[in-house]
Design a protein around this motif. Structure first.
Motif, mmCIF file in Angstrom:
data_model
loop_
_atom_site.group_PDB
_atom_site.id
_atom_site.type_symbol
_atom_site.label_atom_id
_atom_site.label_comp_id
_atom_site.label_asym_id
_atom_site.label_seq_id
_atom_site.Cartn_x
_atom_site.Cartn_y
_atom_site.Cartn_z
ATOM 1 N N TYR A 16 0.917 -12.540 5.859
ATOM 2 C CA TYR A 16 -0.210 -12.016 5.080
ATOM 3 C C TYR A 16 -1.339 -11.717 6.041
ATOM 4 C CZ TYR A 16 -3.263 -11.247 1.103
ATOM 5 O OH TYR A 16 -4.094 -10.678 0.173
ATOM 6 N N ASN A 17 -1.309 -10.545 6.647
ATOM 7 C CA ASN A 17 -2.308 -10.171 7.640
ATOM 8 C C ASN A 17 -3.150 -9.030 7.123
ATOM 9 O OD1 ASN A 17 -1.330 -12.046 9.492
ATOM 10 N ND2 ASN A 17 0.190 -10.626 10.245
ATOM 11 N N GLU A 18 -4.432 -9.221 7.133
ATOM 12 C CA GLU A 18 -5.318 -8.135 6.760
ATOM 13 C C GLU A 18 -6.062 -7.666 7.996
ATOM 14 O OE1 GLU A 18 -7.690 -11.062 4.133
ATOM 15 O OE2 GLU A 18 -9.113 -9.511 4.716
ATOM 16 N N GLN A 19 -6.402 -6.380 7.983
ATOM 17 C CA GLN A 19 -7.134 -5.801 9.097
ATOM 18 C C GLN A 19 -8.609 -5.745 8.766
ATOM 19 O OE1 GLN A 19 -5.943 -2.411 11.183
ATOM 20 N NE2 GLN A 19 -3.928 -3.196 11.689
ATOM 21 N N THR A 35 11.658 1.603 3.514
ATOM 22 C CA THR A 35 11.309 0.359 2.833
ATOM 23 C C THR A 35 10.254 -0.391 3.648
ATOM 24 O OG1 THR A 35 13.532 0.197 1.917
ATOM 25 C CG2 THR A 35 12.214 -1.822 1.954
ATOM 26 N N LEU A 36 9.269 -0.908 2.952
ATOM 27 C CA LEU A 36 8.170 -1.614 3.601
ATOM 28 C C LEU A 36 8.287 -3.115 3.404
ATOM 29 C CD1 LEU A 36 5.284 0.719 2.359
ATOM 30 C CD2 LEU A 36 6.278 0.684 4.651
ATOM 31 N N SER A 37 7.952 -3.858 4.414
ATOM 32 C CA SER A 37 7.922 -5.319 4.249
ATOM 33 C C SER A 37 6.717 -5.726 3.401
ATOM 34 C CB SER A 37 7.864 -6.005 5.611
ATOM 35 O OG SER A 37 6.705 -5.602 6.318
ATOM 36 N N ASN A 38 5.653 -4.942 3.491
ATOM 37 C CA ASN A 38 4.481 -5.195 2.664
ATOM 38 C C ASN A 38 3.668 -3.914 2.591
ATOM 39 O OD1 ASN A 38 1.992 -5.282 4.628
ATOM 40 N ND2 ASN A 38 3.590 -6.462 5.659
ATOM 41 N N ILE A 39 2.724 -3.872 1.699
ATOM 42 C CA ILE A 39 1.823 -2.738 1.625
ATOM 43 C C ILE A 39 0.414 -3.262 1.423
ATOM 44 C CG2 ILE A 39 1.957 -2.302 -0.868
ATOM 45 C CD1 ILE A 39 2.188 0.763 0.100
ATOM 46 N N GLN A 40 -0.526 -2.597 2.055
ATOM 47 C CA GLN A 40 -1.917 -3.004 1.962
ATOM 48 C C GLN A 40 -2.731 -1.859 1.368
ATOM 49 O OE1 GLN A 40 -3.185 -4.195 5.899
ATOM 50 N NE2 GLN A 40 -1.535 -5.674 6.123
ATOM 51 N N TRP A 41 -3.819 -2.226 0.726
ATOM 52 C CA TRP A 41 -4.756 -1.246 0.182
ATOM 53 C C TRP A 41 -6.146 -1.509 0.741
ATOM 54 C CZ3 TRP A 41 -3.695 3.018 -2.725
ATOM 55 C CH2 TRP A 41 -2.415 3.108 -3.292
ATOM 56 N N ILE A 48 -6.227 -5.724 -0.676
ATOM 57 C CA ILE A 48 -5.134 -6.599 -1.067
ATOM 58 C C ILE A 48 -3.883 -6.264 -0.262
ATOM 59 C CG2 ILE A 48 -3.970 -5.222 -2.853
ATOM 60 C CD1 ILE A 48 -4.371 -7.796 -4.675
ATOM 61 N N GLN A 49 -2.972 -7.212 -0.241
ATOM 62 C CA GLN A 49 -1.653 -6.979 0.347
ATOM 63 C C GLN A 49 -0.602 -7.401 -0.666
ATOM 64 O OE1 GLN A 49 -0.639 -7.742 4.566
ATOM 65 N NE2 GLN A 49 0.883 -9.187 3.806
ATOM 66 N N LYS A 75 5.991 -8.846 -2.330
ATOM 67 C CA LYS A 75 7.242 -9.015 -3.079
ATOM 68 C C LYS A 75 7.610 -7.763 -3.865
ATOM 69 C CE LYS A 75 6.274 -13.933 -3.725
ATOM 70 N NZ LYS A 75 6.019 -14.996 -4.724
ATOM 71 N N SER A 76 8.896 -7.512 -3.984
ATOM 72 C CA SER A 76 9.410 -6.419 -4.796
ATOM 73 C C SER A 76 8.926 -6.571 -6.227
ATOM 74 C CB SER A 76 10.938 -6.430 -4.743
ATOM 75 O OG SER A 76 11.492 -5.569 -5.705
ATOM 76 N N GLY A 77 8.347 -5.495 -6.780
ATOM 77 C CA GLY A 77 7.892 -5.520 -8.157
ATOM 78 C C GLY A 77 6.599 -6.285 -8.389
ATOM 79 N N GLU A 78 5.967 -6.690 -7.321
ATOM 80 C CA GLU A 78 4.760 -7.509 -7.447
ATOM 81 C C GLU A 78 3.626 -6.733 -8.103
ATOM 82 O OE1 GLU A 78 3.506 -9.106 -3.696
ATOM 83 O OE2 GLU A 78 2.277 -10.653 -4.629
ATOM 84 N N VAL A 79 2.868 -7.418 -8.943
ATOM 85 C CA VAL A 79 1.678 -6.861 -9.573
ATOM 86 C C VAL A 79 0.533 -7.847 -9.353
ATOM 87 C CG1 VAL A 79 0.583 -6.097 -11.704
ATOM 88 C CG2 VAL A 79 3.014 -5.642 -11.329
ATOM 89 N N LYS A 80 -0.569 -7.332 -8.848
ATOM 90 C CA LYS A 80 -1.744 -8.178 -8.650
ATOM 91 C C LYS A 80 -2.958 -7.500 -9.253
ATOM 92 C CE LYS A 80 -0.552 -10.824 -4.513
ATOM 93 N NZ LYS A 80 -0.985 -11.175 -3.128
ATOM 94 N N LYS A 81 -3.858 -8.315 -9.765
ATOM 95 C CA LYS A 81 -5.072 -7.776 -10.371
ATOM 96 C C LYS A 81 -6.310 -8.349 -9.698
ATOM 97 C CE LYS A 81 -3.248 -6.644 -14.920
ATOM 98 N NZ LYS A 81 -3.501 -6.630 -16.380
ATOM 99 N N GLN A 82 -7.300 -7.474 -9.555
ATOM 100 C CA GLN A 82 -8.620 -7.880 -9.094
ATOM 101 C C GLN A 82 -9.605 -7.244 -10.060
ATOM 102 O OE1 GLN A 82 -9.156 -6.496 -5.083
ATOM 103 N NE2 GLN A 82 -7.942 -8.111 -4.163
ATOM 104 N N LYS A 83 -10.040 -7.984 -11.036
ATOM 105 C CA LYS A 83 -10.961 -7.476 -12.054
ATOM 106 C C LYS A 83 -10.389 -6.199 -12.683
ATOM 107 C CE LYS A 83 -14.968 -9.624 -9.893
ATOM 108 N NZ LYS A 83 -16.335 -9.427 -9.307
ATOM 109 N N ARG A 84 -11.009 -5.055 -12.437
ATOM 110 C CA ARG A 84 -10.539 -3.815 -13.062
ATOM 111 C C ARG A 84 -9.459 -3.104 -12.240
ATOM 112 N NH1 ARG A 84 -13.874 -0.292 -12.543
ATOM 113 N NH2 ARG A 84 -15.377 -1.351 -11.195
#
Lengths: 116, 110
Positions: A102-105, B28-34, B47-48, B51-60
């Motif tokens: 879990y690495n953030e830039q 295929t990605l091991s992870n994705i960041q926004w 956020i990062q 997991k496959s199918g993962e859903v995360k929420k941050q307020k709106r």
């Protein structure tokens, strides 16, 4: 989090000259990254600055044009050499921090370079 | 080489409307960041997803990672003027270096 500062914040330079951008991090990090972001565009990785070894450059970027120094674990410089108007861009340094998997830039505020 | 594509490139929405940006990877990605970049600012990590199918929420904001780990989306409910900016997805390339998508620029109409 990481606190990153960059100097200068902006500069206007003449064609053919060189500019060195400094990046300072508030704590020790293994790798520092240098990105370029042209106006309205995405971020393109220039190189990874490794402490104690030469920087690793991405395709399309060469050491002669963008020499990098990494004298210690909290500091790096990027030089834009023999500048042309095409080098006008924002240059950002970043560091990666986090736990394994879990690495953030974290990005510095950027250096806005205009070459005339 | 590996590519990370984002659509749309631009989006204008009325304040209060929803907004979605989509990210697709050629591999295929091991992870994705926004990340979010305000006008005149630098990218800020949001956020990062791992997991496959993962859903995360941050307020709106709702982030989703596809089952195949090749696509992702960011959905903003009831946009506000503070949501203005460019949203980038990013995924690890070789040697775990991050490749950024081209971003989606969100403009809010008052």
């Amino acid at each position: 989090s990481a606190v990153i500062s960059q100097k200068p914040s902006r500069d206007i330079c003449q064609r053919g000259t060189s500019l060195t951008i400094q990046c300072q991090v508030d704590s020790q990090v293994t790798m520092m990254f240098w990105y370029r972001q042209q106006p309205g565009q995405s971020l393109t990785l220039i190189a990874t600055a490794n402490q104690g070894s030469e920087a690793t450059y991405e395709s399309g970027f060469v050491i002669d044009k963008f020499p990098i120094s990494r004298p210690n674990l909290t500091f790096s410089t990027l030089t834009v050499s023999n500048m042309s108007p095409e080098d006008s861009s924002i240059y950002l340094c970043s560091v990666e921090r986090g736990i394994v998997g879990y690495n953030e830039q974290f990005f510095g505020p950027g250096t806005r370079l205009t070459v005339l | 080489g590996q590519q990370v594509m984002q659509i749309p490139q631009y989006q204008h929405v009325q304040e209060g409307e929803d907004f979605t940006t989509y990210c697709n990877s050629s591999t295929t990605l091991s992870n994705i960041q926004w990340y979010k970049q305000r006008p005149g600012g630098h990218p800020v990590f949001l956020i990062q997803l791992v997991k496959s199918g993962e859903v995360k929420k941050q307020k709106r904001l709702t982030f989703q990672f596809g089952e195949a780990k090749k696509n992702s989306s960011l959905h903003i409910t009831a946009t506000q003027t503070t949501d203005v900016g460019t949203y980038f997805c990013a995924g690890p390339h070789r040697d775990d270096k991050i490749i950024f998508g081209k971003g989606t620029r969100l403009h809010i109409l008052p």
